[in-house]
Each structure stands twice: as structure tokens, then as C-alpha cells.
Scaffold this motif. Sequence first.
Motif, PDB file in Angstrom:
ATOM      1  N   ALA A 159      34.519  29.478   6.702  1.00 58.87           N
ATOM      2  CA  ALA A 159      33.712  30.101   7.750  1.00 58.87           C
ATOM      3  C   ALA A 159      34.567  30.642   8.884  1.00 58.87           C
ATOM      4  CB  ALA A 159      32.701  29.095   8.291  1.00 58.87           C
ATOM      5  N   THR A 160      35.833  30.225   8.963  1.00 58.89           N
ATOM      6  CA  THR A 160      36.706  30.683  10.051  1.00 58.89           C
ATOM      7  C   THR A 160      37.384  32.008   9.733  1.00 58.89           C
ATOM      8  OG1 THR A 160      38.722  29.575   9.232  1.00 58.89           O
ATOM      9  CG2 THR A 160      37.204  28.264  10.570  1.00 58.89           C
ATOM     10  N   LEU A 161      37.339  32.455   8.487  1.00 59.96           N
ATOM     11  CA  LEU A 161      38.035  33.678   8.102  1.00 59.96           C
ATOM     12  C   LEU A 161      37.382  34.897   8.744  1.00 59.96           C
ATOM     13  CD1 LEU A 161      38.779  32.889   4.363  1.00 59.96           C
ATOM     14  CD2 LEU A 161      40.431  33.115   6.220  1.00 59.96           C
ATOM     15  N   GLY A 162      38.264  35.742   9.309  1.00 60.67           N
ATOM     16  CA  GLY A 162      37.767  36.910  10.010  1.00 60.67           C
ATOM     17  C   GLY A 162      37.385  36.595  11.441  1.00 60.67           C
ATOM     18  N   ARG A 163      37.473  35.320  11.818  1.00 58.99           N
ATOM     19  CA  ARG A 163      37.142  34.893  13.178  1.00 58.99           C
ATOM     20  C   ARG A 163      38.358  34.183  13.766  1.00 58.99           C
ATOM     21  NH1 ARG A 163      32.563  33.994  10.004  1.00 58.99           N
ATOM     22  NH2 ARG A 163      30.662  35.072  10.699  1.00 58.99           N
ATOM     23  N   GLN A 164      38.437  32.867  13.520  1.00 55.26           N
ATOM     24  CA  GLN A 164      39.559  32.098  14.063  1.00 55.26           C
ATOM     25  C   GLN A 164      40.855  32.360  13.308  1.00 55.26           C
ATOM     26  OE1 GLN A 164      38.727  27.917  14.221  1.00 55.26           O
ATOM     27  NE2 GLN A 164      40.716  27.375  15.048  1.00 55.26           N
ATOM     28  N   PHE A 165      40.737  32.621  11.984  1.00 52.59           N
ATOM     29  CA  PHE A 165      41.922  32.836  11.159  1.00 52.59           C
ATOM     30  C   PHE A 165      41.777  34.099  10.315  1.00 52.59           C
ATOM     31  CE2 PHE A 165      41.726  28.191  11.760  1.00 52.59           C
ATOM     32  CZ  PHE A 165      42.962  27.977  12.343  1.00 52.59           C
ATOM     33  N   ASP A 166      42.941  34.690   9.984  1.00 52.48           N
ATOM     34  CA  ASP A 166      42.964  35.831   9.059  1.00 52.48           C
ATOM     35  C   ASP A 166      43.112  35.359   7.619  1.00 52.48           C
ATOM     36  OD1 ASP A 166      43.011  37.915  11.131  1.00 52.48           O
ATOM     37  OD2 ASP A 166      45.001  37.110  11.592  1.00 52.48           O
ATOM     38  N   VAL A 167      43.862  34.273   7.427  1.00 51.29           N
ATOM     39  CA  VAL A 167      44.146  33.737   6.094  1.00 51.29           C
ATOM     40  C   VAL A 167      43.971  32.228   6.118  1.00 51.29           C
ATOM     41  CG1 VAL A 167      45.935  33.403   4.322  1.00 51.29           C
ATOM     42  CG2 VAL A 167      45.762  35.602   5.524  1.00 51.29           C
ATOM     43  N   ALA A 196      61.481  38.454   8.815  1.00 54.96           N
ATOM     44  CA  ALA A 196      62.259  39.441   8.056  1.00 54.96           C
ATOM     45  C   ALA A 196      61.367  40.492   7.417  1.00 54.96           C
ATOM     46  CB  ALA A 196      63.093  38.731   6.998  1.00 54.96           C
ATOM     47  N   GLN A 197      60.114  40.146   7.143  1.00 49.65           N
ATOM     48  CA  GLN A 197      59.149  41.092   6.578  1.00 49.65           C
ATOM     49  C   GLN A 197      58.437  41.891   7.665  1.00 49.65           C
ATOM     50  OE1 GLN A 197      58.464  41.849   3.330  1.00 49.65           O
ATOM     51  NE2 GLN A 197      60.162  40.519   2.734  1.00 49.65           N
ATOM     52  N   GLY A 198      58.798  41.651   8.916  1.00 53.92           N
ATOM     53  CA  GLY A 198      58.163  42.369  10.013  1.00 53.92           C
ATOM     54  C   GLY A 198      56.808  41.812  10.387  1.00 53.92           C
ATOM     55  N   LEU A 199      56.564  40.545  10.047  1.00 53.35           N
ATOM     56  CA  LEU A 199      55.271  39.919  10.315  1.00 53.35           C
ATOM     57  C   LEU A 199      55.376  38.907  11.451  1.00 53.35           C
ATOM     58  CD1 LEU A 199      54.122  39.111   6.666  1.00 53.35           C
ATOM     59  CD2 LEU A 199      53.512  41.121   8.042  1.00 53.35           C
ATOM     60  N   LYS A 200      54.347  38.852  12.266  1.00 51.11           N
ATOM     61  CA  LYS A 200      54.215  37.803  13.265  1.00 51.11           C
ATOM     62  C   LYS A 200      53.112  36.869  12.787  1.00 51.11           C
ATOM     63  CE  LYS A 200      53.403  36.880  18.181  1.00 51.11           C
ATOM     64  NZ  LYS A 200      53.090  37.463  19.495  1.00 51.11           N
ATOM     65  N   VAL A 201      53.503  35.701  12.307  1.00 54.30           N
ATOM     66  CA  VAL A 201      52.563  34.760  11.698  1.00 54.30           C
ATOM     67  C   VAL A 201      52.540  33.471  12.499  1.00 54.30           C
ATOM     68  CG1 VAL A 201      52.029  33.401   9.639  1.00 54.30           C
ATOM     69  CG2 VAL A 201      52.942  35.721   9.396  1.00 54.30           C
ATOM     70  N   THR A 202      51.353  33.014  12.827  1.00 52.58           N
ATOM     71  CA  THR A 202      51.182  31.690  13.419  1.00 52.58           C
ATOM     72  C   THR A 202      50.320  30.872  12.469  1.00 52.58           C
ATOM     73  OG1 THR A 202      49.217  32.388  14.667  1.00 52.58           O
ATOM     74  CG2 THR A 202      51.347  32.543  15.773  1.00 52.58           C
ATOM     75  N   PHE A 203      50.613  29.583  12.351  1.00 51.37           N
ATOM     76  CA  PHE A 203      49.812  28.736  11.471  1.00 51.37           C
ATOM     77  C   PHE A 203      49.334  27.506  12.210  1.00 51.37           C
ATOM     78  CE2 PHE A 203      54.122  27.084  10.804  1.00 51.37           C
ATOM     79  CZ  PHE A 203      53.929  25.709  10.841  1.00 51.37           C
TER      80      PHE A 203
END
Length: 293
Positions: free
Chosen positions: A44-52, A25-32
Motif C-alpha cells: 500500500a506504500t508504493l507510489g506514496r511513501q516508497f517507489d520500490v 555509479a549508476q547515477g541514482l540517488k537511492v534511500t532505503f
Amino acid sequence: MRVAIAPTGTALPVVVADKQGFFKAQGLKVTFQVSNVSISDQLATLGRQFDVAMGTQPALITAAAHRIALANITGGAIDSKANPQTDFVTSAASGIKSYAELEGKNLGALSLTGNIHYAVLNAAKQAGAPLDKANWVVGTVPQLPDTLRAGRADGIEEIEPFASMTVANGGVSLGSPFRSLGDEAFLGIFLASKGWADANEETVLKFNTALSQAADWIKANQADALELMGTYTGASKAVLAKTRIPDYRFQTTAADLASVQGADTETWIELLREFGNFKGRVSPADVLPGWAK
């Protein structure tokens, strides 16, 4: 957006926002993805494997002191006097019934840079039992109850639903270590690489808004929320029936993020100076997105 979560109640809003369509609904495509590595390793995974990824204030501040550019993009679950979400649980065989008896023991930690850990250090010191000579065994959230059961630790720091599960299986609760800090505290925060957070204000605030909507849904649908918690934590129905769902607080504007998380960061900087041999020069502005003013 690629998001790493822990198998705990603190991650529930991410799962709910996905399943109930709040991200969409916010226009986001999120995978977790559920991760069982320690919080310190997850950064260490931020900016690589994960964004958040989910994280803690001490880990964030320590990273900043080492010039690792990360940002706190919102708070999350609250540990409060009315609704505690953490515990320090000892084995019945250890005979330990209070924080005053922890000095010099073998203890299990989720992370030596985690906020629960620093809260435990603070609680023990306030009880007159500084933990300078404790022998720490580090494990993940699901591993630590087995560590206690096997006798490798006299007590462990834990989070729901595993804290309640460990007590239900014969452990002795010492109570939430966060009460050494006050009536309530942020149990965790959501982190991103600072460069990504600085460049994605709109996306971050939409993500936070979806989480806030999920928190409202959780409050109104406790039974369904507990069922969802079981899908990614592996907790049984019997354990979930005794689990307290956290209260949550997310920051959905730049001003709110700066005000709420800025003040919280100051609290944790002081705790790190007391217990972490921390001598770095870090300010709230260093660990918040540049637009959080």
C-alpha cells in the motif's frame, strides 16, 4: 528512489549497493528504510511513501486481480536445493518432524499472501496433510520465533537469518518448503507501482544493474557481507556465523525481465488457482512494466 526493505538476507544487495557506491555509479540517488510491517501491508506504500518495495509473487498477482496496478521490476534472492533460504520450523514440544504432521495445527505465517506460505501449503499437500483446517497466526520475520517460543504456534515459516536462529535455539527444521516446487525458486521480487515502472525504464534497469553488481560483490566478500547483514537485521555475530547468504539473480535488460519473470509469474498464477481460491484473470503482461518485452 525510495526503497523499503525487509530485515532479511534477501535485502542485502540493496544495502551493499548503497554502501559500496553501486547506486551512485549508476547515477541514482537511492534511500532505503527497513520495514517490519507485513509484505501485504507494504504494498500500500508504493507510489506514496516508497517507489520500490520487496514483495512476493502471490501478493503481486492478488493485487492485480483486484485492479491494483503494481509491477514486478526484477527478481532477487534464490532459494535453491544447494543454498536454501527458508525453512518451516516446529517447536520440539510439538513433536512435529515432517510436513505430513502439520494438518490441523496452530501455525505461524509471514503473510497469507506470501510465496513462502503458498510453498508451505504445497509441501503439506504433497505430504498428504492439506492445511485447510490449520489455525494461522500472522507475524513479521522477527516476531515469529517469539510466537513459537511462547507456544502460540506449533510451527512457523521463516527466512534467513531468523530460520537458522530459530533452529539453533531448539526448533526442529522441516526443510525449505520451496523444494515442493523444484530445485530452485525466486524467494522474492522487487515491486513498484505500474505507472512509475512504465515511466522509468532507464531508472529501473540501472537500479537492477546496481543490485547485480552488489550480488557479485557479496559473492566475493562473504565475511564483509555478513557484517553488513547484521547492521540492519539485528542478528548477532553468533547467528550470522551460521547464516547462509542467498544467491541472487537480477534482470538487467527488458528482454531478460520479460522472459525470466514472465515464466515465474505463470508458475505462481497456477499455485494461486490451486490454493488461493483465485479466479482472477491475470497474465504476466499485467504485472510487468509495459516495456518488458
